[in-house]
Design an enzyme around this catalytic site. Structure first.
Site, PDB file in Angstrom:
ATOM      1  CG  MET A  23       9.195  36.748  34.165  1.00  0.00           C
ATOM      2  SD  MET A  23       7.609  35.987  34.535  1.00  0.00           S
ATOM      3  CE  MET A  23       7.571  36.154  36.313  1.00  0.00           C
ATOM      4  CE  LYS A  41      12.165  28.463  33.707  1.00  0.00           C
ATOM      5  NZ  LYS A  41      10.833  28.364  33.042  1.00  0.00           N
ATOM      6  CG  ASP A 139       4.559  33.500  26.572  1.00  0.00           C
ATOM      7  OD1 ASP A 139       4.151  34.309  25.715  1.00  0.00           O
ATOM      8  OD2 ASP A 139       5.743  33.436  26.934  1.00  0.00           O
TER       9      ASP A 139
END
Length: 371
Positions: A23, A41, A139
């Site tokens: 991603m 990020k 996750d």
């Protein structure tokens, strides 16, 4: 002559990539305003073009920025900037020195029992803090756990977890989707997937605890509960009774089998009902094996914090009451100050610091990219 480094949003001078995931890409950067090193990020363009993923990302990123715990990678800033002519959302995170837990498990060699329990305590401590604020990770895998040089563990990717593709398998019709296959090969999450996530059911804090059960199985035995193709693994999560850790590693305490078996129940109501509850169970077993580590965990929130030379008895361990998110209504505590012992003052081994630099194992940041 080396070209001038790009500056994101007029503030973050971007350096070399630290890792790339499904991603996002994570890059070393310098905050020009505060003069500190950070990790940025930056979501991939194709992800940024998905309105549903973007809405989820923004909401979760803002929630993640509120977390303040020694076991959670801190999010300093959230924003969106135009990069190469396209809007690109980004997160600015603390720089940490360490490597993903997955790097320590590549050959199937289990960790020591004490170390495995310490990791479980650290992770459930961080999750308890997040769950109290209504944030479910979704996750929890070795890829998203960073092991620092002092041995402490930090959970990453709270700000991006909900934006990941929904993993779906129809239990009645055996419908298999390409999204699930992609997630199995790309994100590495299927081995830690809860049954309700596979069914696209209601996901709450107890789904994270199922993943922690899978994680404990991995660190205790070298492998997650179920192995095989992504499709087979998902079917096992839905239908198959998992093995006990002691069936793979004889000699483990029955209490460890019990903790893992309870976390891996198919029915969320049969699992621990909060991360704090699971943490207490792990602390009790850890106290029987390594009292100093258990004392440190109770006093400071992290099992890997430095313990005093004269450990107290387990009955004296500090473990303040928590107020988990309501599992039915989703209600969270009114006060931001309501935290458990996990959110107490960081111990000497918390590894936090505004200018902490990522060391040679900076591939760890790739895990934070959503790999």
């Amino acid at each position: 002559m080396i070209g001038k480094r790009p500056v994101l949003d007029g503030r973050y001078e971007l350096g070399e990539p630290l890792g790339t995931g499904g991603m996002a890409v994570v890059r070393r950067a310098r905050d020009l305003r505060l003069g500190r090193e950070v990790a940025v990020k930056l979501l991939h363009p194709e992800v940024a073009m998905d309105p549903e993923a973007m809405a989820a990302f923004r909401a979760e990123a803002m929630s993640a920025a509120r977390l303040n715990h020694p076991g959670v990678v801190a999010v300093h800033d959230v924003g969106e900037a135009v990069v190469d002519g396209a809007p690109r959302p980004y997160l600015v995170m603390e720089m940490i020195e360490g490597q993903p837990l997955s790097h320590l498990l590549v050959d199937g060699t289990p960790l020591t029992v004490e170390r495995a329990l310490e990791i479980g305590v650290d992770v459930t401590s961080a999750l308890a803090h997040a769950h109290e604020r209504g944030l479910v990770h979704r996750d929890v895998t070795p890829h998203n756990l960073m092991v620092l040089r002092d041995g402490s563990v930090k959970v990453t990717d709270f700000g991006i977890a909900r934006a990941m593709p929904t993993l779906v398998v129809d239990d009645a019709e055996e419908e298999w989707t390409e999204e699930l296959a992609e997630a199995g090969s790309g994100f590495g999450s299927v081995a830690y997937l809860s049954p309700e996530q596979a069914r696209r059911g209601f996901v709450d804090a107890r789904s994270d605890l199922y993943s922690v059960g899978c994680l404990l199985m991995t660190v205790l035995t070298g492998y997650p509960p179920f192995r095989g193709s992504p499709r087979d693994v998902v079917r096992h999560h839905l239908r198959t009774l998992p093995p006990t850790p002691s069936s793979r590693r004889p000699g483990l305490e029955p209490a460890i089998d019990g903790i893992v078996a309870r976390a891996l129940q198919k029915d969320p109501w049969q699992r621990p009902q909060s991360a704090a509850e699971m943490r207490r169970d792990l602390l009790q077993v850890l106290g029987d094996i390594d009292a100093p580590a258990a004392w440190a965990a109770g006093a400071h929130g992290l099992a890997t914090a430095v313990a005093p030379h004269e450990p107290q008895r387990m009955s004296e361990i500090v473990d303040l009451a928590t107020q988990p998110v309501d599992l039915v209504t989703g209600a969270v505590p009114d006060s931001e100050d309501e935290t458990d012992g996990a959110a107490g003052s960081p111990g000497p081994g918390d590894g936090r610091g505004e200018g902490a630099a990522v060391g040679p194992a900076a591939g760890a940041a790739g895990a934070a990219a959503g790999a």
